[in-house]
Design an enzyme around this catalytic site. Structure first.
Site, PDB file in Angstrom:
ATOM      1  N   GLU A  13     -16.796   3.891   0.191  1.00  0.00           N
ATOM      2  CA  GLU A  13     -15.581   3.101  -0.024  1.00  0.00           C
ATOM      3  C   GLU A  13     -15.775   1.960  -1.004  1.00  0.00           C
ATOM      4  O   GLU A  13     -14.831   1.562  -1.674  1.00  0.00           O
ATOM      5  CB  GLU A  13     -14.960   2.620   1.302  1.00  0.00           C
ATOM      6  CG  GLU A  13     -15.792   1.718   2.141  1.00  0.00           C
ATOM      7  CD  GLU A  13     -15.079   1.331   3.445  1.00  0.00           C
ATOM      8  OE1 GLU A  13     -13.861   1.471   3.573  1.00  0.00           O
ATOM      9  OE2 GLU A  13     -15.792   0.867   4.368  1.00  0.00           O
ATOM     10  N   TRP A  32       0.900  -1.158   0.000  1.00  0.00           N
ATOM     11  CA  TRP A  32       0.000   0.000   0.000  1.00  0.00           C
ATOM     12  C   TRP A  32       0.937   1.205   0.000  1.00  0.00           C
ATOM     13  O   TRP A  32       1.660   1.434   0.975  1.00  0.00           O
ATOM     14  CB  TRP A  32      -0.874  -0.014   1.247  1.00  0.00           C
ATOM     15  CG  TRP A  32      -1.938   1.047   1.223  1.00  0.00           C
ATOM     16  CD1 TRP A  32      -3.158   0.969   0.633  1.00  0.00           C
ATOM     17  CD2 TRP A  32      -1.869   2.353   1.813  1.00  0.00           C
ATOM     18  NE1 TRP A  32      -3.854   2.125   0.826  1.00  0.00           N
ATOM     19  CE2 TRP A  32      -3.090   3.001   1.535  1.00  0.00           C
ATOM     20  CE3 TRP A  32      -0.898   3.046   2.533  1.00  0.00           C
ATOM     21  CZ2 TRP A  32      -3.368   4.297   1.963  1.00  0.00           C
ATOM     22  CZ3 TRP A  32      -1.173   4.349   2.961  1.00  0.00           C
ATOM     23  CH2 TRP A  32      -2.396   4.948   2.678  1.00  0.00           C
TER      24      TRP A  32
HETATM   25  O1  M6R Z   1      -8.921  -2.099  12.294  1.00  0.00           O
HETATM   26  P1  M6R Z   1      -9.647  -0.869  12.772  1.00  0.00           P
HETATM   27  O2  M6R Z   1     -11.013  -1.162  13.240  1.00  0.00           O
HETATM   28  O3  M6R Z   1      -8.838  -0.078  13.754  1.00  0.00           O
HETATM   29  O4  M6R Z   1      -9.764   0.019  11.457  1.00  0.00           O
HETATM   30  C1  M6R Z   1     -10.348   1.280  11.488  1.00  0.00           C
HETATM   31  C2  M6R Z   1     -10.646   1.777  10.078  1.00  0.00           C
HETATM   32  O5  M6R Z   1      -9.476   1.815   9.323  1.00  0.00           O
HETATM   33  C3  M6R Z   1     -11.673   0.888   9.365  1.00  0.00           C
HETATM   34  O6  M6R Z   1     -12.849   0.779  10.086  1.00  0.00           O
HETATM   35  C4  M6R Z   1     -11.978   1.458   7.969  1.00  0.00           C
HETATM   36  O7  M6R Z   1     -12.625   2.686   8.083  1.00  0.00           O
HETATM   37  C5  M6R Z   1     -12.784   0.483   7.139  1.00  0.00           C
HETATM   38  N1  M6R Z   1     -12.339   0.531   5.778  1.00  0.00           N
HETATM   39  C6  M6R Z   1     -14.244   0.762   7.154  1.00  0.00           C
HETATM   40  O8  M6R Z   1     -14.972  -0.122   6.377  1.00  0.00           O
END
Ligand code: M6R
Length: 611
Positions: free
Chosen positions: A491, A73
């Site tokens: 998204e 990424w």
């Molecule tokens: O792994 P985490 O729950 O800490 O991640 C948080 C966000 O990166 C994650 O929820 C992101 O927004 C997703 N792509 C939502 O679908």
């Protein structure tokens, strides 16, 4: 972000590394590459997804018993073959992969350029690699020693794997801030960013900690700290089955994970919630009950979907426990000078348990004396280990980049925490407590009933798939659900979407309403329902296209809506676990109708381990 894999042992390394990269692709898919050692160093890399690398290597010489691989990424440098990992050192001796960001790379790069180095890529990784190589050459020391010296100068986050063509059995690995798991086989070792590439071969793993360095050979694993002191590896057993990380007959991980929710929510409640006895068993809460129930304030820190779960929890905890709650974006919290007092409790929510912003925010709050309660899905992850106490969501591996089952798991855990504290504190009546236990218990069955009508959501998706914008509105417990619906649509379907409290609409967003704008109301029957219906009328009066998520039998909302999807009745505290399901399905079906890669949406990665 970025997935890394390594293997050293008697088997062919390439197939193991390649399969591992496919499993880790959710962490980034801008480019991928492998480095193999077999009478010399071979490095192959390619812009794009792992399948493109695989295709380009048909017929190539990939024979080797040691290899490392990377799926990227992009942070420093655009996605390209040139910036793909692994990188080779200028001497041609070393190859390295890296997950993280070296913040002071520009300074180190300047120093190396002054010594005559030039660089083939724009990456911070190539700088660190040549820095290590340079230290080794000038100090005539082992590679392990050179890595240690280099890492002491590095500011930032890293998980690195290095191979050296002069030492064809050894992988040197180190981490700070980015995850690393080492699988222990019989005369072989597997390395990866998470356990998914390892589970097929062994269940015995070691989670490497920050500032640790591993020297990994087929029959030997040596762990050291950066002070060169040996550390005894702590071996744990993986509690995960291979089936959990495969699609199991579904077209995509996202839809598999949406449909898994009756089971994952059930798994989350199982062994904790006992309706007959009227109890919730959660050791992580019980052990810290005094601090939790007497908290002056609860601060919830999280990102993305987890932050939305935090917003729902704010409503629930304030309502049931009468403790003030603040919900913070971890990325904002960590960089300002937040007031955290003794007696404050931090609830950190994360699916991956590796989100860099949340992890640093935890450290910051810890320094100020707060108790950290982790609500995490990934067992053994950095956030789980950095927390004083916590509760796992038990949703199983979530591989689709869009978070779905993790969200409902987080809500189930947070609701149980609130109920347990409220019951202990006496801020909830016995009758309501027992009723809510039953409501929570019934959620998996109701989610199952919603999923049986998924085709109805597909029809709505087909109707609105060409919209360029969408507005999601909700009040109270359903306001964060509206935010979550908008995030999912953005998204997965690349449609511009905004979530708003329904009442806030008249303060600006209503200006966007036209005959073509879909306005999605999350309007299940709760204490705010009448008000939401008034907001619906306001949109209708302006000829907006109203799509409503309603409670079964709600005729008034149906009459005001162009399209409806009904969910079973439920108490407002548990309703978000139901009302979010059609919104997850909506984004999935719109994404599919538009031909997008819903599991790997553009520019995103599952585990955001950079700030
Ligand atoms: O792994 P985490 O729950 O800490 O991640 C948080 C966000 O990166 C994650 O929820 C992101 O927004 C997703 N792509 C939502 O679908």
């Amino acid at each position: 972000m970025c997935g890394i894999v390594g293997y050293t042992g008697p088997r062919e390394a390439y197939p193991i590394v390649l399969k591992g990269l496919k499993r880790l692709e959710y962490r980034g898919y801008d480019s991928s590459g492998v480095a193999l050692l077999n009478h010399g160093l071979k490095v192959y890399k390619k812009k794009g997804k792992v399948a493109e690398l695989e295709e380009s290597l048909i017929g190539a010489d990939v024979k080797a018993n040691i290899g490392i691989g990377h799926t990227r990424w992009a942070t420093h440098g655009e996605p390209s073959d040139r910036n793909a990992h692994p990188h080779e050192s200028a001497s041609g001796r070393l190859a390295m992969i890296h997950n993280g960001i070296i913040e002071n790379y520009a300074l180190i790069k300047k120093e190396l350029e002054n010594k005559g180095y030039s660089f083939k890529s724009d990456t911070d990784t190539e700088v660190l690699l040549n820095f290590i190589d340079d230290i080794q050459q000038h100090n005539d020391c082992s590679l392990e020693e050179a890595v240690r010296v280099a890492l002491k100068r590095v500011v930032g986050a890293y998980c690195i794997l290095l191979i050296d063509k002069e030492d064809p059995h050894t992988i040197i690995a180190a981490r700070k801030g980015s995850p690393l798991v080492i699988g222990i086989g019989k005369g072989e070792h597997f390395l990866a960013s998470d356990a998914s590439p390892i589970i097929e071969y062994t269940k015995e793993v070691v989670y490497v900690n920050d500032y640790e360095l591993a020297i990994v050979r087929p029959d030997e694993l040596i762990l050291k700290n950066l002070g060169n002191e040996k550390i005894t590896p702590y071996v744990t057993k993986l509690d995960m089955e291979l089936a959990a990380i495969e699609k199991g007959g579904y077209d995509h991980f996202m839809i598999k994970e949406i449909f898994e929710q009756p089971k994952t929510i059930y798994d989350c409640l199982r062994g904790r919630l006992d309706v007959a006895k009227g109890t919730i068993t959660m050791a992580g809460v019980e052990n810290y009950m005094e601090q939790l129930k007497n908290a002056h304030r609860i601060i919830i820190i999280a990102c993305g979907t987890s932050w939305h779960a935090g917003l729902v929890a704010e409503y629930i905890i304030e309502e049931l426990c009468r403790i003030p709650v603040e919900v913070e974006y971890a990325s904002e919290f960590r960089y300002r000078n937040p007031v955290v007092n003794k007696g404050d409790v931090i609830i950190a929510i994360s699916q991956s348990g590796e989100t860099a912003d949340t992890l640093v925010a935890i450290e910051k709050a810890k320094e100020q004396g707060a108790i950290i309660f982790g609500v995490v899905n990934a067992v053994g992850s950095s956030i789980a280990r950095a927390s004083h106490t916590g509760a796992y969501t038990h949703s199983g591996p979530e591989i689709g980049v869009a978070s779905t089952k993790a969200f409902t798991g987080q809500l189930a855990v947070l609701t149980m925490i609130a109920l347990k504290i409220a019951h202990n504190k006496g801020t909830i009546s016995e009758e309501r407590y027992l009723q809510l236990l039953q409501d929570l218990h019934d959620v998996p069955e109701k989610v199952d009933a919603i999923l049986k009508n998924a085709e109805e959501v597909k029809a709505i998706a087909d109707k609105y798939k060409d919209s360029t914008d969408a507005l999601f509105l909700g009040r109270g417990y359903n306001f964060p659900v509206a935010l979550e619906g908008a995030l999912k649509l953005k998204e997965i379907s690349y449609i511009h979407a905004e979530g708003y409290p329904a009442a806030e609409m008249k303060h600006g967003p209503i200006a966007l309403v036209t005959e073509t704008l879909p306005v999605i109301f999350v309007a299940t029957k709760d204490s705010y329902h009448e008000k939401v219906v008034s907001n619906m009328q306001e949109i209708k009066a302006r000829k907006g296209r109203v799509i409503s998520i309603i409670t079964e039998g709600d005729e008034l909302s149906t009459s005001l809506s162009n399209d409806v999807f009904a969910v079973p009745p439920a108490d407002e505290i548990v309703a978000p676990m139901l009302s979010v399901i059609p919104l997850q399905l909506l984004s999935y079906y719109v994404g599919i109708a538009k031909g997008y890669d819903v599991d790997k949406p553009r520019n995103l990665a599952k585990s955001v381990t950079v700030e």
